[in-house]
Write an enzyme that holds these catalytic residues in place. Structure first.
Site, PDB file in Angstrom:
ATOM      1  CG  ASP A  80      -2.060   0.990   1.102  1.00  0.00           C
ATOM      2  OD1 ASP A  80      -2.408   1.360  -0.039  1.00  0.00           O
ATOM      3  OD2 ASP A  80      -2.607   1.402   2.148  1.00  0.00           O
TER       4      ASP A  80
ATOM      5  CE1 TYR B  46      -0.506   8.582   4.401  1.00  0.00           C
ATOM      6  CE2 TYR B  46       1.671   9.569   4.374  1.00  0.00           C
ATOM      7  CZ  TYR B  46       0.403   9.481   4.906  1.00  0.00           C
ATOM      8  OH  TYR B  46       0.062  10.304   5.961  1.00  0.00           O
TER       9      TYR B  46
ATOM     10  CG  HIS C 101      -4.434  10.529   2.613  1.00  0.00           C
ATOM     11  ND1 HIS C 101      -5.504  10.468   3.494  1.00  0.00           N
ATOM     12  CD2 HIS C 101      -3.579   9.548   2.989  1.00  0.00           C
ATOM     13  CE1 HIS C 101      -5.297   9.478   4.359  1.00  0.00           C
ATOM     14  NE2 HIS C 101      -4.136   8.913   4.079  1.00  0.00           N
TER      15      HIS C 101
ATOM     16  NE  ARG D  64       4.007  13.901  10.575  1.00  0.00           N
ATOM     17  CZ  ARG D  64       3.381  13.000   9.806  1.00  0.00           C
ATOM     18  NH1 ARG D  64       3.041  11.833  10.288  1.00  0.00           N
ATOM     19  NH2 ARG D  64       3.098  13.266   8.563  1.00  0.00           N
TER      20      ARG D  64
ATOM     21  CG  ASP E 122      -5.886   0.163   3.400  1.00  0.00           C
ATOM     22  OD1 ASP E 122      -5.988  -0.913   4.013  1.00  0.00           O
ATOM     23  OD2 ASP E 122      -4.974   0.979   3.597  1.00  0.00           O
TER      24      ASP E 122
ATOM     25  CD  GLN F 136      -3.626   4.050  10.720  1.00  0.00           C
ATOM     26  OE1 GLN F 136      -4.851   4.146  10.572  1.00  0.00           O
ATOM     27  NE2 GLN F 136      -2.780   4.545   9.836  1.00  0.00           N
TER      28      GLN F 136
ATOM     29  CE1 TYR G 295       1.115   6.910  14.946  1.00  0.00           C
ATOM     30  CE2 TYR G 295       2.659   6.992  13.120  1.00  0.00           C
ATOM     31  CZ  TYR G 295       1.985   7.626  14.140  1.00  0.00           C
ATOM     32  OH  TYR G 295       2.178   8.965  14.342  1.00  0.00           O
TER      33      TYR G 295
ATOM     34  CE  LYS H 241      -3.838   1.908   7.308  1.00  0.00           C
ATOM     35  NZ  LYS H 241      -4.631   2.730   6.384  1.00  0.00           N
TER      36      LYS H 241
ATOM     37  CB  THR I  77      -6.308   7.748   1.479  1.00  0.00           C
ATOM     38  OG1 THR I  77      -6.231   6.679   2.401  1.00  0.00           O
ATOM     39  CG2 THR I  77      -7.665   8.421   1.570  1.00  0.00           C
TER      40      THR I  77
END
Ligand code: MN
Length: 414
Positions: A125, A127, A132, A141, A232, A239, A243, A252, A348
Site C-alpha cells: 500500500d 501513500y 491525504h 503532527r 483499505d 492504528q 504504528y 489495517k 487514500t
C-alpha cells in the site's frame, strides 16, 4: 476515439461498455468459478467462449479460462491477453456476431456470484496523494510541517497483508484490539471505535520481475495488467496506538475490499492525463515521460442499515502525486521482485476540497466535524451495519469505462 457499438444493449451510463471488457471470476449455480468478462449487465463465460474455438487463432491454452483466479491467464503475457480482449470486443461489437449462436454463455450479472479475481501474492500500500498525506500530517503532527521531509522524494509505502483481502460484497466484523483512550494510562482491549474506509485504486502486477533486477520506469507499464477499486479498511484507534515505530499493522490487516472486475490498462488508455507537477525534481529513476495519471471519477457512499445512500466523497484518481509507474520503479529499485497477481494500492485518494477527501478521518477531521446523513444521524467514523460503497468510472467524448463498485458492511463485533 474509434466509435464502437454493441449488439448487447446497455444504457449510456453503463460502466461495462464495449470499450471496457474487464476480466473477473464468476460462478453460476452448480458450476465452479471460471473467467468472465462484463458487458452491459451480462457476464460472458470465457471458458465457454474458448471451448467453442473463438480464441483458437491466439494460441492460448484453453485451460486458463477454467481457472478460479485470473493468474494463469495474466501469466500468458500482455500480447496474448490483449488479443483476447480485442477478439471479445470484436465479437461483441457491431450488429451481429457468431457469439449470438451461444446465448447460454451469457449470464445476468445479478444472477452470478463474483469471486476474488486474483490470487494475490504480495500486497503493498502506497501513500501517494499529497492532499491525504498533508491532511494526516496536519491532524497528527505539525500543521506547519505537515509533509515529512522524505515525502516529495519517495513514493512512501508499506507491505500489507494479502490473506485478508476480500471481494466486494463480503461483510466485515468490527475489529477488536488495543486502544489507548484519551488521558488513560494503560491501553484497553475492545472493539475499535474508529473504523474508517480509505478510497484507493489498486493495480495488479501482470508480469514477474527477477530478484535483483529493478523494473525501470520505461518498462513499468509492461508489468501492470489492470486496475480495480480498493477499500483499505482502517481502525484509526488501533492504528494510532500501534504504528510507532514500524508503521501500520493490526489497524489495517483485518480486511481490505477489492472490486471484482479488473479493468485493463489498455481500456484506460484514452483517459490518460498529466499528473501534478512534482517539486523538487525527482531522482532520475523516477523521472517519467508522457501522460501517466488517469482521469477516473471516484465516489464513496455510506448506507445505514435499512437507510438510504449518502454520497460522502467525490474524488479522482488523477489527483495522485506519485503515479503507478513511479510506484513500481521505486518498489523494485533495490532489487525487490514482483510477481503476477501482486497488488499495489495507491493510498487514500483525496482532492483539495473537503468534498473530495478519501477517508472519514479527513472528512470529519479526526472526529471534530461530524457529518449528518440524510436520516439525521451523525457520523465521525463508520457505525455497525453501515455499508460503504465505492464506485469509479472514466468518461470522455461519450465513451465510458467503469469499475462497477466495491462494497462491504461493517457488522458488530462478537
Ligand atoms: Mn491505505
Amino acid at each position: 476515439m474509434r466509435k464502437l457499438t454493441s449488439w448487447i444493449s446497455y444504457k449510456e451510463d453503463c460502466d461495462f461498455s464495449i470499450y471496457n471488457i474487464p476480466f473477473g471470476i464468476f460462478s453460476t449455480k452448480n458450476k465452479s468459478p471460471r473467467l468472465g468478462i462484463a458487458i452491459g449487465d451480462k457476464v460472458l463465460d470465457l471458458a465457454g467462449v474458448a471451448k467453442q474455438g473463438f480464441f483458437d487463432k491466439i494460441k492460448i491454452d484453453k485451460k486458463v479460462f477454467s481457472q478460479n483466479t485470473l493468474n494463469d491467464f495474466i501469466s500468458t503475457g500482455k500480447p496474448k491477453t490483449k488479443k483476447v480482449r480485442l477478439t471479445l470486443q470484436k465479437l461483441l461489437s457491431g450488429k451481429s456476431s457468431a457469439l449470438q449462436d451461444f446465448p447460454k454463455l451469457f449470464h445476468n450479472q445479478s444472477a452470478v456470484k463474483m469471486h476474488l479475481p486474483v490470487a494475490i501474492g504480495d500486497y503493498t500500500d502506497f501513500y501517494s496523494s499529497i492532499e491525504h498525506a498533508t491532511n494526516v500530517g496536519m491532524m497528527f503532527r505539525d500543521p506547519a510541517n505537515a509533509l515529512l521531509p522524505n515525502w516529495r522524494h519517495i513514493p512512501v509505502g508499506y507491505h500489507g497483508r494479502s490473506s485478508s483481502i476480500i471481494v466486494s460484497g463480503e461483510n466485515i466484523k468490527r475489529p477488536k484490539g488495543q486502544l489507548m483512550m484519551k488521558d488513560a494510562k494503560r491501553p484497553v482491549y475492545k472493539p475499535s471505535q474508529r473504523v474508517d474506509f480509505e478510497l484507493e485504486m489498486g493495480f495488479i502486477i501482470g508480469k514477474d520481475s527477477a530478484l535483483g533486477k529493478p523494473v525501470s520506469i520505461e518498462k513499468a507499464e509492461d508489468h501492470i495488467f489492470g486496475l480495480a477499486l480498493f477499500n483499505d479498511w482502517s481502525a484509526r484507534d488501533i492504528q494510532k496506538w500501534e504504528y510507532v515505530p514500524l508503521g501500520p499493522f493490526l489497524g489495517k490487516n483485518f480486511a481490505s475490499s477489492l472490486s471484482p472486475w479488473i479493468v485493463t490498462l489498455e481500456a484506460l488508455d484514452p483517459f490518460r492525463v498529466q499528473g501534478p507537477k512534482q517539486k523538487p525534481a525527482v531522482q532520475p529513476y523516477l523521472k517519467y515521460s508522457g501522460l501517466q495519471n488517469y482521469d477516473i471519477n471516484l465516489d464513496v457512499s455510506i448506507t445505514p442499515n435499512k437507510g438510504s445512500e449518502n454520497i460522502v466523497s467525490h474524488s479522482n484518481f488523477k489527483f495522485m502525486y506519485w503515479n503507478m509507474i513511479q510506484q513500481l520503479a521505486h518498489h523494485t529499485v533495490n532489487g525487490c521482485n514482483v510477481r503476477v497477481g501482486d497488488l499495489m494500492a495507491s493510498g487514500t485518494i483525496s482532492g483539495k476540497d473537503v468534498n473530495s477527501y478519501g477517508s472519514m478521518l479527513e472528512i470529519a477531521w479526526a472526529g471534530s466535524k461530524p457529518i449528518t446523513l440524510n436520516d439525521g444521524t451523525q457520523r465521525k467514523f463508520i457505525n455497525d451495519n453501515d455499508t460503504v460503497t465505492m464506485r469509479g468510472y472514466a468518461e470522455k467524448e461519450g465513451v465510458r469505462v467503469g469499475f462497477g463498485e466495491v462494497k462491504a458492511k461493517i457488522l458488530p463485533s462478537d
